[in-house]
Scaffold this motif. Structure first.
Motif, PDB file in Angstrom:
ATOM      1  N   GLY A  22       0.806  -1.217   0.000  1.00  0.00           N
ATOM      2  CA  GLY A  22       0.000   0.000   0.000  1.00  0.00           C
ATOM      3  C   GLY A  22       0.838   1.265   0.000  1.00  0.00           C
ATOM      4  N   THR A  23       2.078   1.175  -0.481  1.00  0.00           N
ATOM      5  CA  THR A  23       2.978   2.327  -0.415  1.00  0.00           C
ATOM      6  C   THR A  23       3.478   2.788  -1.782  1.00  0.00           C
ATOM      7  OG1 THR A  23       4.832   0.824   0.061  1.00  0.00           O
ATOM      8  CG2 THR A  23       3.739   1.862   1.947  1.00  0.00           C
ATOM      9  N   ILE A  24       2.695   2.595  -2.840  1.00  0.00           N
ATOM     10  CA  ILE A  24       3.044   3.148  -4.142  1.00  0.00           C
ATOM     11  C   ILE A  24       2.757   4.643  -4.096  1.00  0.00           C
ATOM     12  CG2 ILE A  24       2.323   3.272  -6.576  1.00  0.00           C
ATOM     13  CD1 ILE A  24       3.904   0.799  -6.110  1.00  0.00           C
ATOM     14  N   ASP A  25       3.748   5.462  -4.352  1.00  0.00           N
ATOM     15  CA  ASP A  25       3.639   6.923  -4.379  1.00  0.00           C
ATOM     16  C   ASP A  25       2.697   7.435  -3.291  1.00  0.00           C
ATOM     17  OD1 ASP A  25       3.232   9.724  -5.106  1.00  0.00           O
ATOM     18  OD2 ASP A  25       4.307   9.171  -6.924  1.00  0.00           O
ATOM     19  N   VAL A  26       3.181   7.413  -2.066  1.00  0.00           N
ATOM     20  CA  VAL A  26       2.334   7.751  -0.921  1.00  0.00           C
ATOM     21  C   VAL A  26       1.811   9.186  -0.967  1.00  0.00           C
ATOM     22  CG1 VAL A  26       3.262   5.998   0.629  1.00  0.00           C
ATOM     23  CG2 VAL A  26       4.381   8.213   0.506  1.00  0.00           C
ATOM     24  N   ASP A  27       2.487  10.083  -1.670  1.00  0.00           N
ATOM     25  CA  ASP A  27       1.971  11.450  -1.783  1.00  0.00           C
ATOM     26  C   ASP A  27       0.709  11.502  -2.630  1.00  0.00           C
ATOM     27  OD1 ASP A  27       4.028  12.531  -0.229  1.00  0.00           O
ATOM     28  OD2 ASP A  27       5.322  12.831  -1.976  1.00  0.00           O
ATOM     29  N   ALA A  68      11.127   5.467 -10.729  1.00  0.00           N
ATOM     30  CA  ALA A  68      10.174   6.388 -10.085  1.00  0.00           C
ATOM     31  C   ALA A  68       9.095   6.846 -11.066  1.00  0.00           C
ATOM     32  CB  ALA A  68      10.918   7.595  -9.497  1.00  0.00           C
ATOM     33  N   ASP A  69       9.474   7.089 -12.315  1.00  0.00           N
ATOM     34  CA  ASP A  69       8.492   7.499 -13.318  1.00  0.00           C
ATOM     35  C   ASP A  69       7.467   6.401 -13.574  1.00  0.00           C
ATOM     36  OD1 ASP A  69       9.819   9.932 -13.662  1.00  0.00           O
ATOM     37  OD2 ASP A  69      11.011   9.175 -15.339  1.00  0.00           O
ATOM     38  N   ALA A  70       7.944   5.161 -13.669  1.00  0.00           N
ATOM     39  CA  ALA A  70       7.037   4.033 -13.906  1.00  0.00           C
ATOM     40  C   ALA A  70       6.075   3.879 -12.727  1.00  0.00           C
ATOM     41  CB  ALA A  70       7.830   2.750 -14.136  1.00  0.00           C
ATOM     42  N   GLN A  71       6.591   4.001 -11.508  1.00  0.00           N
ATOM     43  CA  GLN A  71       5.721   3.889 -10.332  1.00  0.00           C
ATOM     44  C   GLN A  71       4.714   5.037 -10.288  1.00  0.00           C
ATOM     45  OE1 GLN A  71       7.357   3.078  -6.486  1.00  0.00           O
ATOM     46  NE2 GLN A  71       8.831   1.603  -7.293  1.00  0.00           N
ATOM     47  N   TYR A  72       5.142   6.232 -10.662  1.00  0.00           N
ATOM     48  CA  TYR A  72       4.232   7.379 -10.643  1.00  0.00           C
ATOM     49  C   TYR A  72       3.100   7.209 -11.644  1.00  0.00           C
ATOM     50  CZ  TYR A  72       2.460  12.115 -10.584  1.00  0.00           C
ATOM     51  OH  TYR A  72       1.624  13.207 -10.469  1.00  0.00           O
ATOM     52  N   ARG A  73       3.408   6.730 -12.848  1.00  0.00           N
ATOM     53  CA  ARG A  73       2.344   6.512 -13.841  1.00  0.00           C
ATOM     54  C   ARG A  73       1.349   5.476 -13.331  1.00  0.00           C
ATOM     55  NH1 ARG A  73       0.707  10.145 -16.943  1.00  0.00           N
ATOM     56  NH2 ARG A  73       0.504   9.007 -18.884  1.00  0.00           N
ATOM     57  N   ALA A  75       0.733   4.923 -10.161  1.00  0.00           N
ATOM     58  CA  ALA A  75      -0.002   5.609  -9.087  1.00  0.00           C
ATOM     59  C   ALA A  75      -1.100   6.487  -9.662  1.00  0.00           C
ATOM     60  CB  ALA A  75       0.960   6.426  -8.229  1.00  0.00           C
ATOM     61  N   GLN A  76      -0.823   7.147 -10.781  1.00  0.00           N
ATOM     62  CA  GLN A  76      -1.852   7.961 -11.425  1.00  0.00           C
ATOM     63  C   GLN A  76      -3.019   7.098 -11.902  1.00  0.00           C
ATOM     64  OE1 GLN A  76       0.853   9.957 -14.273  1.00  0.00           O
ATOM     65  NE2 GLN A  76      -0.149  11.829 -13.556  1.00  0.00           N
ATOM     66  N   TRP A  77      -2.712   5.944 -12.496  1.00  0.00           N
ATOM     67  CA  TRP A  77      -3.778   5.059 -12.963  1.00  0.00           C
ATOM     68  C   TRP A  77      -4.601   4.552 -11.777  1.00  0.00           C
ATOM     69  CZ3 TRP A  77      -5.590   0.166 -12.263  1.00  0.00           C
ATOM     70  CH2 TRP A  77      -6.548  -0.258 -13.180  1.00  0.00           C
ATOM     71  N   ILE A  78      -3.921   4.168 -10.702  1.00  0.00           N
ATOM     72  CA  ILE A  78      -4.615   3.682  -9.500  1.00  0.00           C
ATOM     73  C   ILE A  78      -5.515   4.778  -8.936  1.00  0.00           C
ATOM     74  CG2 ILE A  78      -4.303   2.986  -7.089  1.00  0.00           C
ATOM     75  CD1 ILE A  78      -1.744   1.504  -8.018  1.00  0.00           C
ATOM     76  N   ARG A  79      -4.997   5.985  -8.842  1.00  0.00           N
ATOM     77  CA  ARG A  79      -5.778   7.099  -8.301  1.00  0.00           C
ATOM     78  C   ARG A  79      -7.027   7.321  -9.154  1.00  0.00           C
ATOM     79  NH1 ARG A  79      -4.777  12.035  -5.386  1.00  0.00           N
ATOM     80  NH2 ARG A  79      -6.854  12.921  -5.180  1.00  0.00           N
ATOM     81  N   ALA A  80      -6.880   7.316 -10.480  1.00  0.00           N
ATOM     82  CA  ALA A  80      -8.028   7.508 -11.369  1.00  0.00           C
ATOM     83  C   ALA A  80      -9.006   6.348 -11.260  1.00  0.00           C
ATOM     84  CB  ALA A  80      -7.549   7.671 -12.811  1.00  0.00           C
ATOM     85  N   TYR A  81      -8.495   5.149 -11.045  1.00  0.00           N
ATOM     86  CA  TYR A  81      -9.349   3.966 -10.914  1.00  0.00           C
ATOM     87  C   TYR A  81     -10.174   4.037  -9.622  1.00  0.00           C
ATOM     88  CZ  TYR A  81     -10.711  -0.961 -10.732  1.00  0.00           C
ATOM     89  OH  TYR A  81     -11.430  -2.124 -10.677  1.00  0.00           O
ATOM     90  N   CYS A  82      -9.563   4.528  -8.556  1.00  0.00           N
ATOM     91  CA  CYS A  82     -10.237   4.594  -7.256  1.00  0.00           C
ATOM     92  C   CYS A  82     -10.985   5.897  -7.032  1.00  0.00           C
ATOM     93  CB  CYS A  82      -9.206   4.405  -6.132  1.00  0.00           C
ATOM     94  SG  CYS A  82      -8.466   2.761  -6.091  1.00  0.00           S
ATOM     95  N   ASP A  83     -10.602   6.958  -7.723  1.00  0.00           N
ATOM     96  CA  ASP A  83     -11.191   8.284  -7.548  1.00  0.00           C
ATOM     97  C   ASP A  83     -11.516   8.839  -8.932  1.00  0.00           C
ATOM     98  OD1 ASP A  83     -11.766  10.976  -7.137  1.00  0.00           O
ATOM     99  OD2 ASP A  83      -9.836  11.441  -6.205  1.00  0.00           O
ATOM    100  N   GLN A  84     -12.754   8.689  -9.353  1.00  0.00           N
ATOM    101  CA  GLN A  84     -13.125   9.056 -10.719  1.00  0.00           C
ATOM    102  C   GLN A  84     -13.058  10.549 -10.993  1.00  0.00           C
ATOM    103  OE1 GLN A  84     -16.687   7.017 -11.895  1.00  0.00           O
ATOM    104  NE2 GLN A  84     -15.826   5.031 -11.364  1.00  0.00           N
ATOM    105  N   SER A  85     -12.879  11.367  -9.959  1.00  0.00           N
ATOM    106  CA  SER A  85     -12.734  12.808 -10.174  1.00  0.00           C
ATOM    107  C   SER A  85     -11.285  13.191 -10.485  1.00  0.00           C
ATOM    108  CB  SER A  85     -13.218  13.587  -8.945  1.00  0.00           C
ATOM    109  OG  SER A  85     -12.348  13.361  -7.847  1.00  0.00           O
ATOM    110  N   TYR A  86     -10.357  12.276 -10.269  1.00  0.00           N
ATOM    111  CA  TYR A  86      -8.944  12.551 -10.523  1.00  0.00           C
ATOM    112  C   TYR A  86      -8.659  12.521 -12.024  1.00  0.00           C
ATOM    113  CZ  TYR A  86      -3.876  12.068 -10.560  1.00  0.00           C
ATOM    114  OH  TYR A  86      -2.548  12.238 -10.806  1.00  0.00           O
TER     115      TYR A  86
END
Length: 102
Positions: A22-27, A68-73, A75-86
């Motif tokens: 649960g620690t992919i791009d914690v920010d 870090a770039d691969a992990q960030y991308r 993290a962005q996909w995960i955020r959009a998947y879990c938060d449709q407003s992102y």
């Protein structure tokens, strides 16, 4: 047939550890417990690994250049998947999300 370079294997291992922990791009994912959403069905987890591997760059010596770039991308996909407003910026290109293989 050869093996993946050691640096790539280490990068994948650490990525899997951070993902499961649960620690992919914690920010970017602060307060988002993505694990139940990703691990309940295989397709989201499959997409996560596809993005990571598609974005990951390796030099001629087999050393990872942009972990870090691969992990960030991812993290962005995960955020959009879990938060449709992102909104993912920049938007994903087709090659980043492509699933390879059978």
């Amino acid at each position: 047939m050869g093996h993946l370079p050691v640096d790539v294997r280490a990068s994948l291992r650490l990525f899997a550890y951070y993902l499961a922990n649960g620690t992919i791009d914690v920010d970017l994912l602060d307060g988002v417990d993505y694990r139940p959403a990703l691990f309940q069905f295989g397709s989201p987890l499959e997409q996560v690994f596809a993005i990571y591997c598609n974005v990951l760059q390796v030099d001629a010596n087999g050393e990872v250049l942009n972990e870090a770039d691969a992990q960030y991308r991812v993290a962005q996909w995960i955020r959009a998947y879990c938060d449709q407003s992102y909104q993912v910026e920049p938007p994903f290109q087709a090659w980043e999300t492509e699933l390879h293989g059978p």
